[in-house]
Design a protein around this motif. Structure first.
Motif, PDB file in Angstrom:
ATOM      1  N   PRO A   1      12.651   5.765  -0.201  1.00 21.35           N
ATOM      2  CA  PRO A   1      12.912   5.972  -1.638  1.00 21.35           C
ATOM      3  C   PRO A   1      12.257   7.234  -2.189  1.00 21.35           C
ATOM      4  N   GLN A   2      12.801   7.701  -3.278  1.00 21.28           N
ATOM      5  CA  GLN A   2      12.151   8.766  -4.045  1.00 21.28           C
ATOM      6  C   GLN A   2      10.913   8.187  -4.726  1.00 21.28           C
ATOM      7  N   GLY A   3       9.867   9.007  -4.849  1.00 25.18           N
ATOM      8  CA  GLY A   3       8.638   8.538  -5.478  1.00 25.18           C
ATOM      9  C   GLY A   3       7.701   7.907  -4.464  1.00 25.18           C
ATOM     10  N   ASN A   4       7.052   6.821  -4.873  1.00 20.02           N
ATOM     11  CA  ASN A   4       6.088   6.164  -3.994  1.00 20.02           C
ATOM     12  C   ASN A   4       6.780   5.490  -2.807  1.00 20.02           C
ATOM     13  N   ILE A   5       6.236   5.728  -1.630  1.00 20.58           N
ATOM     14  CA  ILE A   5       6.722   5.078  -0.413  1.00 20.58           C
ATOM     15  C   ILE A   5       5.637   4.122   0.054  1.00 20.58           C
ATOM     16  N   ALA A   6       5.973   2.831   0.086  1.00 19.74           N
ATOM     17  CA  ALA A   6       5.007   1.807   0.480  1.00 19.74           C
ATOM     18  C   ALA A   6       5.128   1.518   1.976  1.00 19.74           C
ATOM     19  N   LEU A   7       4.131   0.838   2.487  1.00 21.72           N
ATOM     20  CA  LEU A   7       4.115   0.500   3.914  1.00 21.72           C
ATOM     21  C   LEU A   7       5.331  -0.331   4.302  1.00 21.72           C
TER      22      LEU A   7
ATOM     23  N   MET B   1       3.065  10.682   7.790  1.00 23.02           N
ATOM     24  CA  MET B   1       3.189  10.638   6.343  1.00 23.02           C
ATOM     25  C   MET B   1       1.819  10.529   5.670  1.00 23.02           C
ATOM     26  N   GLN B   2       0.923   9.748   6.263  1.00 26.98           N
ATOM     27  CA  GLN B   2      -0.420   9.633   5.706  1.00 26.98           C
ATOM     28  C   GLN B   2      -1.161  10.965   5.779  1.00 26.98           C
ATOM     29  N   LYS B   3      -0.925  11.710   6.852  1.00 24.38           N
ATOM     30  CA  LYS B   3      -1.541  13.029   6.996  1.00 24.38           C
ATOM     31  C   LYS B   3      -1.066  13.966   5.886  1.00 24.38           C
TER      32      LYS B   3
ATOM     33  N   GLU C   1       0.841  -1.203   0.000  1.00 24.15           N
ATOM     34  CA  GLU C   1       0.000   0.000   0.000  1.00 24.15           C
ATOM     35  C   GLU C   1       0.878   1.255   0.000  1.00 24.15           C
ATOM     36  N   ILE C   2       0.587   2.210  -0.871  1.00 23.61           N
ATOM     37  CA  ILE C   2       1.353   3.461  -0.946  1.00 23.61           C
ATOM     38  C   ILE C   2       0.831   4.412   0.136  1.00 23.61           C
ATOM     39  N   VAL C   3       1.752   4.868   0.988  1.00 20.91           N
ATOM     40  CA  VAL C   3       1.351   5.735   2.100  1.00 20.91           C
ATOM     41  C   VAL C   3       1.752   7.192   1.882  1.00 20.91           C
ATOM     42  N   ALA C   4       2.729   7.440   1.007  1.00 20.56           N
ATOM     43  CA  ALA C   4       3.168   8.813   0.750  1.00 20.56           C
ATOM     44  C   ALA C   4       4.005   8.835  -0.514  1.00 20.56           C
ATOM     45  N   VAL C   5       4.279  10.044  -0.989  1.00 18.60           N
ATOM     46  CA  VAL C   5       5.134  10.247  -2.163  1.00 18.60           C
ATOM     47  C   VAL C   5       6.226  11.234  -1.768  1.00 18.60           C
ATOM     48  N   SER C   6       7.445  10.933  -2.183  1.00 16.17           N
ATOM     49  CA  SER C   6       8.580  11.788  -1.840  1.00 16.17           C
ATOM     50  C   SER C   6       9.220  12.382  -3.090  1.00 16.17           C
ATOM     51  N   ALA C   7       9.639  13.639  -2.966  1.00 18.28           N
ATOM     52  CA  ALA C   7      10.289  14.319  -4.088  1.00 18.28           C
ATOM     53  C   ALA C   7      11.726  13.852  -4.268  1.00 18.28           C
ATOM     54  N   LEU C   8      12.292  13.209  -3.246  1.00 22.78           N
ATOM     55  CA  LEU C   8      13.686  12.780  -3.305  1.00 22.78           C
ATOM     56  C   LEU C   8      13.887  11.600  -2.375  1.00 22.78           C
TER      57      LEU C   8
ATOM     58  N   ARG D   1      -2.720  12.833   2.547  1.00 19.57           N
ATOM     59  CA  ARG D   1      -4.128  13.233   2.425  1.00 19.57           C
ATOM     60  C   ARG D   1      -4.261  14.720   2.112  1.00 19.57           C
ATOM     61  N   ALA D   2      -3.285  15.501   2.573  1.00 17.32           N
ATOM     62  CA  ALA D   2      -3.306  16.945   2.299  1.00 17.32           C
ATOM     63  C   ALA D   2      -2.728  17.266   0.928  1.00 17.32           C
ATOM     64  N   GLY D   3      -2.317  16.228   0.171  1.00 11.30           N
ATOM     65  CA  GLY D   3      -1.751  16.437  -1.153  1.00 11.30           C
ATOM     66  C   GLY D   3      -0.328  16.942  -1.137  1.00 11.30           C
ATOM     67  N   ILE D   4       0.372  16.753  -0.008  1.00 12.82           N
ATOM     68  CA  ILE D   4       1.743  17.244   0.137  1.00 12.82           C
ATOM     69  C   ILE D   4       2.735  16.157  -0.247  1.00 12.82           C
ATOM     70  N   ILE D   5       3.654  16.477  -1.147  1.00 11.26           N
ATOM     71  CA  ILE D   5       4.750  15.575  -1.496  1.00 11.26           C
ATOM     72  C   ILE D   5       5.887  15.805  -0.508  1.00 11.26           C
ATOM     73  N   LEU D   6       6.387  14.726   0.082  1.00 14.93           N
ATOM     74  CA  LEU D   6       7.434  14.852   1.091  1.00 14.93           C
ATOM     75  C   LEU D   6       8.701  15.437   0.480  1.00 14.93           C
ATOM     76  N   ASN D   7       9.278  16.382   1.204  1.00 15.99           N
ATOM     77  CA  ASN D   7      10.529  16.993   0.747  1.00 15.99           C
ATOM     78  C   ASN D   7      11.254  17.603   1.961  1.00 15.99           C
ATOM     79  N   PRO D   8      11.587  16.755   2.965  1.00 14.70           N
ATOM     80  CA  PRO D   8      12.213  17.284   4.175  1.00 14.70           C
ATOM     81  C   PRO D   8      13.582  17.884   3.885  1.00 14.70           C
ATOM     82  N   LYS D   9      13.913  18.941   4.589  1.00 12.10           N
ATOM     83  CA  LYS D   9      15.147  19.682   4.348  1.00 12.10           C
ATOM     84  C   LYS D   9      16.050  19.685   5.574  1.00 12.10           C
ATOM     85  N   ILE D  10      17.302  19.972   5.337  1.00 15.13           N
ATOM     86  CA  ILE D  10      18.228  20.295   6.419  1.00 15.13           C
ATOM     87  C   ILE D  10      18.029  21.777   6.724  1.00 15.13           C
ATOM     88  N   ASP D  11      17.630  22.094   7.957  1.00 12.88           N
ATOM     89  CA  ASP D  11      17.255  23.476   8.270  1.00 12.88           C
ATOM     90  C   ASP D  11      18.105  24.133   9.358  1.00 12.88           C
TER      91      ASP D  11
END
Length: 255
Positions: free
Chosen positions: A123-129, A234-236, A71-78, A239-249
């Protein structure tokens, strides 16, 4: 009355007979003893023939688990990987823990977990359970502990000596393996204050060399797994249509 006596007398005799039979069978049963054993190594490789009986037995369970784990739980930009003193995966995990704490109305000042607990990148792209389970294969639970201000300074020094660990709600600099300029929720560390750290039961037990946790007080455990905290976070986002892209801040820097 005669029938009553005959009934119970008959049952009594029957019980005695059964008891005698059981004793006889037990007394006659053979006692098996190991006469000897041979040790041998059985190499396991792709050359071994498949046991279709075993395959037929577990295949229905495997298919069911695969359907869940894919099951795909999120999508990541990188690709989201960990790093020191800070990394995208570090920040994602600590922020997920902090979000779980806030959603569960758990009082805490900072969220923290150990660097070694992050086993693989996402992984970049689809992140499965199954990717989440590979990242966090453990059953560690969210736990809070309290530190005095002086012990909190030692806790940050511990993180500095390790080269940096995943944190949320704090920033600091590392200089000669010591923590400097420690800020907690935008405020300078107060040595006279008591702080609450949201972490894992593993670290609260002093794991990964974190003996500083043995000085902690006010321990409380919650029925929330770290893995589930990350999954729900990640599921939250998904659902909000956000692609994961965490940064070093700049949470942790090296001077």
């Amino acid at each position: 009355m005669s029938n009553f006596r005959n009934y119970y007398s008959g049952n009594y005799i029957l019980k005695i007979c059964v008891y005698v039979i059981l004793i006889t069978l037990t007394a006659c049963s053979p006692k098996l003893q190991l006469s000897g054993s041979d040790k041998a190594l059985y190499p396991i490789s792709s050359d071994l023939s498949k046991d279709q009986t075993i395959i037929d037995y577990y295949l229905p369970y495997k298919l069911r688990i695969d359907s869940m784990m894919n099951e795909i739980v999120a999508v990541s930009a990188l690709e989201i990987s960990k790093g020191r003193p800070e990394g995208p995966l570090n920040n994602l995990m600590a922020d997920a823990m902090a979000d779980a704490g806030k959603s569960g109305n758990i009082p805490f000042d900072i969220a923290y977990t150990n660097y070694g607990g992050l086993r693989v990148p996402l992984p970049q792209g689809n992140i499965a359970l199954f990717n989440i389970f590979e990242l966090m294969p453990f059953e560690n639970m969210i736990t809070t502990v309290q530190f005095s201000g002086s012990d909190m300074k030692q806790f940050f020094d511990y993180m500095a000596s390790m080269g940096g660990d995943p944190i949320s709600g704090a920033t600091f600099k590392i200089s000669n393996k010591k923590a400097l300029d420690i800020m907690i929720n935008g405020q300078t560390l107060d040595l006279g204050k008591t702080y609450t750290v949201l972490t894992s039961d593993y670290m609260a037990n002093g794991g990964d060399g974190g003996t500083i946790f043995l000085k902690a007080t006010g321990r409380k455990e919650y029925n929330i797994k770290l893995r589930d905290a990350l999954l729900l976070y990640m599921q939250k986002k998904s659902r909000a249509g956000i692609i994961l892209n965490p940064k070093i801040d700049g949470r942790i820097t090296v001077e």
